[in-house]
Design a protein around this motif. Structure first.
Motif, mmCIF file in Angstrom:
data_model
loop_
_atom_site.group_PDB
_atom_site.id
_atom_site.type_symbol
_atom_site.label_atom_id
_atom_site.label_comp_id
_atom_site.label_asym_id
_atom_site.label_seq_id
_atom_site.Cartn_x
_atom_site.Cartn_y
_atom_site.Cartn_z
ATOM 1 N N LEU A 1 101.423 -119.054 25.063
ATOM 2 C CA LEU A 1 102.607 -118.841 25.903
ATOM 3 C C LEU A 1 103.084 -120.109 26.596
ATOM 4 O O LEU A 1 104.301 -120.350 26.671
ATOM 5 C CB LEU A 1 102.281 -117.770 26.952
ATOM 6 C CG LEU A 1 103.457 -116.942 27.487
ATOM 7 C CD1 LEU A 1 104.116 -116.174 26.352
ATOM 8 C CD2 LEU A 1 102.971 -115.989 28.567
ATOM 9 N N LEU A 2 102.211 -120.903 27.118
ATOM 10 C CA LEU A 2 102.598 -122.044 27.946
ATOM 11 C C LEU A 2 102.840 -123.280 27.082
ATOM 12 O O LEU A 2 102.092 -124.268 27.140
ATOM 13 C CB LEU A 2 101.521 -122.318 29.001
ATOM 14 C CG LEU A 2 101.133 -121.113 29.866
ATOM 15 C CD1 LEU A 2 100.138 -121.515 30.934
ATOM 16 C CD2 LEU A 2 102.369 -120.467 30.495
ATOM 17 N N LEU B 1 100.311 -119.715 34.875
ATOM 18 C CA LEU B 1 101.584 -119.119 34.453
ATOM 19 C C LEU B 1 102.685 -119.405 35.468
ATOM 20 O O LEU B 1 103.805 -119.796 35.106
ATOM 21 C CB LEU B 1 101.391 -117.610 34.280
ATOM 22 C CG LEU B 1 102.383 -116.848 33.396
ATOM 23 C CD1 LEU B 1 102.400 -117.417 31.990
ATOM 24 C CD2 LEU B 1 102.019 -115.373 33.362
ATOM 25 N N ILE C 1 108.131 -115.394 28.531
ATOM 26 C CA ILE C 1 107.069 -115.715 29.486
ATOM 27 C C ILE C 1 107.186 -114.848 30.728
ATOM 28 O O ILE C 1 106.178 -114.341 31.253
ATOM 29 C CB ILE C 1 107.126 -117.206 29.868
ATOM 30 C CG1 ILE C 1 106.918 -118.075 28.630
ATOM 31 C CG2 ILE C 1 106.076 -117.546 30.922
ATOM 32 C CD1 ILE C 1 107.100 -119.564 28.872
#
Length: 365
Positions: free
Chosen positions: A309-310, A347, A319
């Motif tokens: 995701l990052l 996150l 996200i």
């Protein structure tokens, strides 16, 4: 049970005997040495089914050797005297000397063979309880099929005579306990993974409870046969039942830990599929309450965030959606949000660094 290493069996009394210099009593030395050499003679290094089938007969011969000329046990000079309830027990001293000689002489593959045999016995017992399993892999090779071509009750009784599975024995000579526990762990881990992997929706409801029920119907009866095959009075039977109860607690813990370990590899997908995966989330929460595996889930999730995701290839809207799902899932586990703060730290920092984060939030509103 969770220890993945293959430890060599040891105990304080056994270690003392193994480290002792040879005794001047030739008969004492011969009895234990001959017994161990006979037991280990021509032991195959592989774990083929035929080799595993020979283990019970080897154990039976060792017990016969142990009982042979029992009237001479009192005349054997020992470097360590065994006293139970204030009385010397020559046969107990002989048993410990025999076990010590075996531990000193046996290579590691002997103990791994016992673990493999325990795994096969558990597999056969589970198969017999279930009958024909439609979920069984049809491609399983025929040579992997195993039947118990020996007298189970006699084998378990012989192990009891040798005290190789009794951690309550004062000499702590339960040399097979670690290998039985590892066999149980491998059996549970495989079953848990088969039953819950990839199941997140409504079918995931009560999976954890079903696993505990499976333990009660499949594993405990087998362990009762193995650990409670005693010939003695009420005290002996009570001690065996207490040992079985301690195994029951270990099994519950192992099921919880295996459940959490399996789900730790799927936690990102569970969060991404929320709220459809809510049954799996609730079930995982129940398992987490039994096992100290929260850190495993947290570390696995943070690692999945960084990997999946990052990075620039992920859209900010995606996200944000995962972040919102993470908030809801973590609050099922911990309403105080302390767990959420730990999980979402990376996150949040990544979202603050993206230029379109605010625009995506406003658009979603």
């Amino acid at each position: 049970i969770m220890n993945s290493a293959m430890p060599m069996p040891h105990s304080s009394t056994i270690e003392k005997l193994v480290s002792q210099p040879p005794s001047t009593c030739s008969y004492s030395n011969r009895h234990s040495t001959i017994g161990s050499k006979t037991f280990l003679f021509d032991w195959p290094e592989d774990e083929e089914l035929q080799a595993l089938q020979s283990i019970p007969s080897r154990v039976h011969q060792l017990v016969q050797h142990f009982n042979h000329n029992s009237h001479l046990a009192a005349t054997e000079t020992r470097s360590i005297t065994i006293s139970l309830l204030g009385h010397e027990n020559p046969m107990e001293a002989r048993r410990i000397a025999l076990t010590a000689a075996l531990v000193d002489a046996a290579p590691s593959h002997v103990w791994s063979s016992f673990q493999a045999l325990f795994e096969k016995i558990l597999k056969v017992y589970i198969h017999n309880v279930d009958g024909e399993d439609p979920d069984e892999d049809e491609d399983e090779e025929e040579e992997d099929f195993f039947t118990l071509e020996f007298n189970e009750d006699e084998f378990y009784l012989n192990l009891h005579i040798l005290q190789w599975l009794n951690p309550n024995n004062p000499a702590k000579s339960d040399v097979l306990t670690p290998f039985l526990e590892m066999a149980i762990y491998e059996t549970i881990n495989k079953h848990v993974s088969t039953k819950i992997s990839g199941i997140y929706d409504g079918d995931a409801e009560h999976l954890f409870v079903n696993l505990v029920s499976w333990k009660d119907t499949h594993l405990l009866p087998m362990l009762k046969k193995l650990l409670c095959c005693v010939q003695g009075g009420d005290d002996t039977y009570t001690a065996s039942m207490q040992l079985l109860e301690s195994y029951d607690q270990k099994l519950n813990q192992t099921i919880s830990e295996c459940y959490c370990s399996t789900r730790s590899g799927e936690i990102f997908d569970i969060i991404a599929d929320y709220p459809e995966s809510l049954p799996a989330v609730i079930d995982l929460h129940q398992a987490l309450s039994k096992a100290q595996k929260v850190s495993t889930i947290v570390n696995a999730l943070k690692q999945s965030f960084r990997k999946r995701l990052l990075h620039p290839g992920a859209q900010s809207g995606q996200i944000l959606q995962v972040y919102m799902n993470t908030i809801k899932v973590m609050r099922v586990f911990d309403p105080s949000d302390s767990l959420l703060d730990t999980v979402a730290e990376d996150l949040r920092a990544y979202l603050r660094g993206r230029s379109d984060t605010v625009r995506c939030i406003i658009t979603s509103l």
